[in-house]
Design a protein around this motif. Sequence first.
Motif, PDB file in Angstrom:
ATOM      1  N   MET A   1      87.978 162.849 -33.296  1.00 20.44           N
ATOM      2  CA  MET A   1      86.862 162.742 -34.188  1.00 20.44           C
ATOM      3  C   MET A   1      87.340 162.657 -35.633  1.00 20.44           C
ATOM      4  SD  MET A   1      83.767 164.917 -32.397  1.00 20.44           S
ATOM      5  CE  MET A   1      83.891 166.175 -33.567  1.00 20.44           C
ATOM      6  N   THR A   2      88.454 163.280 -35.919  1.00 22.69           N
ATOM      7  CA  THR A   2      88.994 163.244 -37.273  1.00 22.69           C
ATOM      8  C   THR A   2      89.315 161.808 -37.684  1.00 22.69           C
ATOM      9  OG1 THR A   2      89.913 165.443 -36.971  1.00 22.69           O
ATOM     10  CG2 THR A   2      90.818 164.138 -38.762  1.00 22.69           C
ATOM     11  N   VAL A   3      89.847 161.031 -36.766  1.00 19.19           N
ATOM     12  CA  VAL A   3      90.186 159.633 -37.049  1.00 19.19           C
ATOM     13  C   VAL A   3      88.952 158.857 -37.485  1.00 19.19           C
ATOM     14  CG1 VAL A   3      90.981 157.476 -35.982  1.00 19.19           C
ATOM     15  CG2 VAL A   3      92.157 159.609 -35.476  1.00 19.19           C
ATOM     16  N   ARG A   7      83.062 165.421 -38.550  1.00 22.15           N
ATOM     17  CA  ARG A   7      83.373 166.856 -38.574  1.00 22.15           C
ATOM     18  C   ARG A   7      82.726 167.588 -37.411  1.00 22.15           C
ATOM     19  NH1 ARG A   7      82.531 167.686 -44.998  1.00 22.15           N
ATOM     20  NH2 ARG A   7      84.352 166.483 -45.597  1.00 22.15           N
ATOM     21  N   THR A   8      81.649 167.040 -36.895  1.00 21.35           N
ATOM     22  CA  THR A   8      80.952 167.654 -35.773  1.00 21.35           C
ATOM     23  C   THR A   8      80.714 166.600 -34.698  1.00 21.35           C
ATOM     24  OG1 THR A   8      78.782 167.183 -36.734  1.00 21.35           O
ATOM     25  CG2 THR A   8      79.753 169.333 -37.239  1.00 21.35           C
ATOM     26  N   THR A   9      80.492 167.073 -33.491  1.00 27.53           N
ATOM     27  CA  THR A   9      80.245 166.168 -32.374  1.00 27.53           C
ATOM     28  C   THR A   9      78.859 165.546 -32.521  1.00 27.53           C
ATOM     29  OG1 THR A   9      81.586 167.560 -30.944  1.00 27.53           O
ATOM     30  CG2 THR A   9      80.091 166.015 -29.857  1.00 27.53           C
ATOM     31  N   PRO A  10      78.775 164.225 -32.401  1.00 23.57           N
ATOM     32  CA  PRO A  10      77.469 163.572 -32.458  1.00 23.57           C
ATOM     33  C   PRO A  10      76.590 164.038 -31.298  1.00 23.57           C
ATOM     34  CG  PRO A  10      79.239 161.975 -32.664  1.00 23.57           C
ATOM     35  CD  PRO A  10      79.859 163.272 -32.276  1.00 23.57           C
ATOM     36  N   ASP A  15      73.666 158.417 -32.209  1.00 24.81           N
ATOM     37  CA  ASP A  15      74.081 159.191 -33.377  1.00 24.81           C
ATOM     38  C   ASP A  15      75.521 158.858 -33.741  1.00 24.81           C
ATOM     39  OD1 ASP A  15      73.852 161.136 -35.435  1.00 24.81           O
ATOM     40  OD2 ASP A  15      74.701 162.685 -34.129  1.00 24.81           O
ATOM     41  N   LEU A  16      76.376 158.733 -32.752  1.00 26.57           N
ATOM     42  CA  LEU A  16      77.772 158.342 -32.986  1.00 26.57           C
ATOM     43  C   LEU A  16      77.834 157.004 -33.701  1.00 26.57           C
ATOM     44  CD1 LEU A  16      80.878 158.505 -32.586  1.00 26.57           C
ATOM     45  CD2 LEU A  16      80.494 157.469 -30.333  1.00 26.57           C
ATOM     46  N   ALA A  17      77.130 156.013 -33.180  1.00 28.21           N
ATOM     47  CA  ALA A  17      77.147 154.676 -33.773  1.00 28.21           C
ATOM     48  C   ALA A  17      76.642 154.704 -35.214  1.00 28.21           C
ATOM     49  CB  ALA A  17      76.305 153.722 -32.927  1.00 28.21           C
ATOM     50  N   ARG A  18      75.557 155.437 -35.448  1.00 31.07           N
ATOM     51  CA  ARG A  18      74.978 155.510 -36.794  1.00 31.07           C
ATOM     52  C   ARG A  18      75.929 156.185 -37.772  1.00 31.07           C
ATOM     53  NH1 ARG A  18      72.878 159.400 -39.387  1.00 31.07           N
ATOM     54  NH2 ARG A  18      72.697 160.786 -37.596  1.00 31.07           N
ATOM     55  N   ARG A  19      76.503 157.305 -37.367  1.00 31.65           N
ATOM     56  CA  ARG A  19      77.388 158.053 -38.262  1.00 31.65           C
ATOM     57  C   ARG A  19      78.681 157.298 -38.555  1.00 31.65           C
ATOM     58  NH1 ARG A  19      77.515 163.877 -35.677  1.00 31.65           N
ATOM     59  NH2 ARG A  19      79.183 164.120 -37.181  1.00 31.65           N
ATOM     60  N   VAL A  20      79.224 156.631 -37.557  1.00 33.78           N
ATOM     61  CA  VAL A  20      80.459 155.874 -37.768  1.00 33.78           C
ATOM     62  C   VAL A  20      80.190 154.649 -38.636  1.00 33.78           C
ATOM     63  CG1 VAL A  20      82.225 154.491 -36.608  1.00 33.78           C
ATOM     64  CG2 VAL A  20      81.645 156.745 -35.742  1.00 33.78           C
ATOM     65  N   ALA A  21      79.069 153.972 -38.404  1.00 34.23           N
ATOM     66  CA  ALA A  21      78.735 152.787 -39.197  1.00 34.23           C
ATOM     67  C   ALA A  21      78.580 153.139 -40.678  1.00 34.23           C
ATOM     68  CB  ALA A  21      77.454 152.146 -38.667  1.00 34.23           C
ATOM     69  N   ALA A  22      78.070 154.325 -40.952  1.00 41.39           N
ATOM     70  CA  ALA A  22      77.887 154.753 -42.342  1.00 41.39           C
ATOM     71  C   ALA A  22      79.220 154.998 -43.048  1.00 41.39           C
ATOM     72  CB  ALA A  22      77.035 156.021 -42.386  1.00 41.39           C
ATOM     73  N   ARG A  23      80.244 155.343 -42.290  1.00 45.39           N
ATOM     74  CA  ARG A  23      81.545 155.673 -42.887  1.00 45.39           C
ATOM     75  C   ARG A  23      82.563 154.534 -42.809  1.00 45.39           C
ATOM     76  NH1 ARG A  23      82.510 160.863 -44.126  1.00 45.39           N
ATOM     77  NH2 ARG A  23      84.735 160.517 -43.942  1.00 45.39           N
ATOM     78  N   HIS A  24      82.362 153.596 -41.916  1.00 44.50           N
ATOM     79  CA  HIS A  24      83.329 152.517 -41.694  1.00 44.50           C
ATOM     80  C   HIS A  24      82.645 151.168 -41.843  1.00 44.50           C
ATOM     81  CE1 HIS A  24      86.411 155.275 -40.193  1.00 44.50           C
ATOM     82  NE2 HIS A  24      85.432 155.918 -39.597  1.00 44.50           N
TER      83      HIS A  24
END
Length: 57
Positions: A1-3, A7-10, A15-24
């Motif tokens: 998850m650090t990669v 910081r927390t499990t989606p 939720d994973l897709a949304r959070r990763v898209a916002a950062r990458h």
Amino acid sequence: MTVLGLRTTPRSRQDLARRVAARHPASRPWSTVQTAAYRRVWEELESACEADVQLAA
């Protein structure tokens, strides 16, 4: 998850897709390590969803 910068499990795969898209941003290609990390978290969330469905039955 650090990669992936998490910081927390989606809570879900969405939720994973949304959070990763916002950062990458899509304008930057992912490394092999980032792709593997995303796949690993996605599969863990998929397994958790399947376990929840079996418990509800």
